[in-house]
Design an enzyme around this catalytic site. Structure first.
Site, mmCIF file in Angstrom:
data_model
loop_
_atom_site.group_PDB
_atom_site.id
_atom_site.type_symbol
_atom_site.label_atom_id
_atom_site.label_comp_id
_atom_site.label_asym_id
_atom_site.label_seq_id
_atom_site.Cartn_x
_atom_site.Cartn_y
_atom_site.Cartn_z
ATOM 1 C CD GLU A 1 8.550 -31.504 20.051
ATOM 2 O OE1 GLU A 1 7.546 -31.318 20.790
ATOM 3 O OE2 GLU A 1 9.296 -30.576 19.690
ATOM 4 C CG ASP B 1 15.832 -31.953 20.624
ATOM 5 O OD1 ASP B 1 16.878 -31.316 20.384
ATOM 6 O OD2 ASP B 1 14.745 -31.384 20.836
ATOM 7 N NE ARG C 1 11.645 -21.217 16.398
ATOM 8 C CZ ARG C 1 10.901 -21.186 17.483
ATOM 9 N NH1 ARG C 1 9.783 -20.509 17.497
ATOM 10 N NH2 ARG C 1 11.263 -21.803 18.582
ATOM 11 C CD GLU D 1 14.993 -21.772 18.444
ATOM 12 O OE1 GLU D 1 14.169 -22.001 17.538
ATOM 13 O OE2 GLU D 1 15.061 -22.449 19.491
HETATM 14 C C1 DMJ Z 1 10.813 -26.446 17.466
HETATM 15 O O1 DMJ Z 1 11.421 -25.231 17.354
HETATM 16 C C2 DMJ Z 1 11.620 -27.521 16.804
HETATM 17 O O2 DMJ Z 1 10.836 -28.641 16.595
HETATM 18 C C3 DMJ Z 1 12.834 -27.902 17.608
HETATM 19 O O3 DMJ Z 1 13.540 -28.957 17.042
HETATM 20 C C4 DMJ Z 1 12.405 -28.301 18.991
HETATM 21 N N1 DMJ Z 1 11.599 -27.305 19.612
HETATM 22 C C5 DMJ Z 1 10.509 -26.712 18.899
HETATM 23 C C6 DMJ Z 1 9.199 -27.433 19.045
HETATM 24 O O4 DMJ Z 1 8.981 -28.031 20.224
#
Ligand code: DMJ
Length: 686
Positions: free
Chosen positions: A584, A449, A320, A316
């Protein structure tokens, strides 16, 4: 001999119940009657008068007693109502867009309920016609209440039980009593598990404390409907307005903190690194919000420090914060952001000191120590394979190879590990052994994912030279097609389900909606054309995940209906009805529009923005996650604005509506999984 002065025994007379019961009754009735006869006339009248009085009194008080009982059962009904599926909720009314003109007709009234008729729903925890009673604390134990990874408790056997990333991600609602201690400690999931006494921010000031007190429930005046005119709506301006509104809430009530809690007008802390502020930097730059950007830049310069005794989640923080700083540096050329990125990058490095070189999930950026989550020595696949774009770029910028080396090592290992199935990869990997664990469970949703996303994007970032990455990506797409793609019965919607020990589960997380965009990006970069067919079909399905909901917003997880019937394609379980303002679908719409120029993708994005404005916008500033996308009357605000709403959702919407194809050209930039654009590397000099 003297007779005993007192008796030392008790005399008992036992009667025969069978022979005497009846007679005794008769005797009793006879003696009552005799006694009644012996009373004087006055005494008898007095008794009769008293009895009559009692009777009248009893009759008079009857309605109020029954009323009390009725009230009790109403309350029980209400409690049940709040817990059960509200199947009969009236559908939300959404403005319908003219696809040809892009114009929006005059506003259509919202649900005609109570004082809010025509004004859209009220962000209030209860429906307008339901008595306001305090609901008793929810004693239901869910896996969220347990220590240990929620998914591990059920992961073997049925992947639908995993519950998606969000289930672990949202703030944990704890039981009282025994779990109170845990509640105090856990700020949020994702490995962060910040303990209250680890919090990096100083305790709230008197003002902040005041702000943290939840205000009275929001009412109609708290919702701010999107302003629409009968003329051409400037969609770009509408997104900018949405951003300004979100930013206002953050600035007023959560400045410098991780997340805004817009309903209680307070903030939430995860790592104490100003997550929302850093996630938003490049969005503000792209939208041309100079004043806001400058203020945020000043905070980074004066307040942001990574020299803190705090455990952060490697993934994270990388996507971010490191990603946000690197992209801010690239867009602005401001060295400040690069310096901060270098500082953070070096502090994250201890995470890679493991026997297998698969990084730990958590690292203390102040102490330089790292560890796995408390309950396991496994790391999550997506988390260890979706930090590569950022670390590789850091090496390129600093000319210090160690960042790239550690993340390349992970990719190399994953590339050669046994346990994959046609390119599909298990969701966990052990930091000691370096082997996959929980084999046989495959998903493109939570925990896996962005592994697939970063295979392609690293290949693009590096100038399409790293063949292993391409090979793994192409194989994975084939694996998806072979094992996970199915169609619904009613409308033949194509979706990506999950596989658990060869058993197919028609469950799809909203997170999977990154896939159409990624597939389209691959085709744009020369990969097989049939990937585009799949992308187009999946895009349509993701759009339906919004349109088939009463609020026009997608739930976190859906189950698809495989039966050939004319029922709904999308089934939503009560626990999956929340919406966290995720990006998404609009992310994929952006890619699909860029590559096809089909305006329907813009129209779909516009509808989604309107639904966000209608059901999640909070007066006073900010947007909130909601509990129930199926209930337009009471969507149930969660009081949390995720940083990715500003970092990703609004950015992708803005780029979707922008006619400037050179604005973050996809020939020059590749977006990290948090929508932070990083440059595609120029070919090395010959
Ligand atoms: C974000 O932090 C990123 O896109 C991550 O890959 C998946 N989750 C969240 C958004 O849904």
């Amino acid at each position: 001999m003297y007779p005993p002065s007192r008796k030392d025994f008790i005399s008992l007379t036992l009667s025969d119940p069978h022979s005497h019961t009846y007679n005794n009754g008769k005797h009793r009735r006879q003696s009552c009657w005799r006694k009644w006869k012996q009373l004087s006339r006055l005494q008898r009248s007095l008794i009769l008068f008293l009895l009559a009085l009692l009777l009248i009194f009893g009759l008079l008080s009857y309605p109020s007693i029954t009323e009390q009982w009725r009230g009790l059962s109403d309350r029980e009904d209400w409690l049940a109502l709040n817990d059960r599926e509200l199947k009969a909720t009236p559908p939300g009314v959404k403005p319908v867009l003219d696809p040809g003109t892009g114009k929006v007709p005059a506003p259509v009234p919202g649900p005609a309920v109570g004082p809010d008729a025509g004004a859209g729903p009220v962000l209030e925890p209860r429906g307008p016609n339901i008595p306001i009673l305090a609901k008793p604390p929810n004693k239901k134990k869910t896996f969220l209440n347990k220590r240990g990874p929620p998914n591990l408790q059920k992961v073997v056997g049925n992947v639908s039980d995993i519950g998606g990333r969000e289930k672990q991600e949202h703030e944990v609602v704890q039981d009282e009593g025994e779990d109170e201690d845990q509640e105090k400690k856990i700020v949020s999931w994702r490995g962060a598990m910040i303990e209250a006494d680890q919090a990096t921010e100083p305790p709230p000031s008197a003002n902040e404390k005041e702000a943290a007190v939840p205000p009275a429930p929001a009412n109609a005046a708290d919702t701010v409907p999107l302003e629409v005119s009968t003329g051409t709506v400037d969609r770009l301006e509408a997104v900018r307005d949405a951003f300004r509104h979100a930013w206002k809430g953050y600035k007023d009530f959560a400045w410098g903190h991780d997340e805004l809690k817009p309903i209680s007008k307070s903030f939430g802390e995860w790592f104490g690194l100003g997550l929302t502020l850093i996630d938003s930097l490049d969005t503000m730059w792209i939208m041309g919000l100079k004043e806001e950007f400058t203020e945020a830049r000043n905070w980074v310069e004066k307040e942001l420090s990574f020299n803190k005794n705090v455990d952060v989640n490697l993934f994270e923080t990388t996507i971010r914060v490191l990603g946000g700083l690197l992209s801010a540096y690239h867009l602005t050329g401001d060295q400040l952001f690069l310096e901060k990125a270098k500082d953070l990058g070096s502090r994250l490095m201890p995470a890679f000191k493991t026997p297998s070189k698969i990084p730990f999930s958590d690292v203390n950026i102040g102490k330089g120590t790292a560890h796995p989550p408390r309950w396991t020595s496994d790391s999550t696949l997506a988390e260890v394979t979706s930090i590569q774009l950022e670390f590789r770029e850091l090496s390129r910028l600093t000319q210090e190879p160690q960042y790239q080396e550690v993340v390349n090592e992970v990719m190399k290992l994953v590339h050669s590990l046994p346990g994959k199935q046609d390119g599909l990869v298990p969701m966990f990997i052990n930091t000691n052994s370096g082997q996959f664990t929980h084999k046989g469970v495959f998903t493109l949703g939570a925990r896996a994912d962005s592994y697939y996303e970063y295979l392609l994007k690293q290949w693009i970032q590096g100038g399409k030279t790293e063949d292993n990455l391409l090979e793994d990506y192409l194989q994975a797409v084939e694996g998806v097609k072979k094992h996970l793609v199915r169609q619904t019965g009613p409308r033949r919607l194509t979706f990506v389900g999950e596989l658990s020990h060869n058993r197919f589960n028609p469950k799809m997380d909203h997170l999977v909606c990154f896939l159409p965009g990624t597939l389209a990006l691959g085709v744009h970069n020369g990969l097989p054309g049939d990937h585009m067919e799949l992308a187009t079909q999946l895009m349509e399905t993701c759009y339906h995940m919004y349109t088939q909901m009463e609020t026009g917003l997608s739930p976190e997880i859906v189950h698809f209906n495989l039966q050939a019937s004319d029922g709904r394609d999308v089934v939503v379980k009560p626990a999956d009805r929340h919406n966290l303002l995720r990006p998404e679908t609009v992310e994929s719409l952006f890619y699909m529009y860029r590559f096809t120029k089909d305006t329907k993708y813009r129209d779909w994005g516009w509808e989604i923005l309107q639904s966000f404005n209608k059901y999640t916008k909070v007066s006073g500033g900010g947007y909130t996650s909601i509990n129930n996308v199926c209930d337009p009357v009471n969507p149930g605000p969660r009081d949390k604005m995720e940083s990715f709403f500003l970092g990703e959702t609004l950015k992708y919407l803005y780029l979707l509506f922008s006619d400037d194809m050179e604005l973050l050209s996809l020939e020059k930039y590749v977006f990290n999984t948090e929508a932070h654009p990083l440059p595609i590397w120029p070919p090395p000099p010959k």
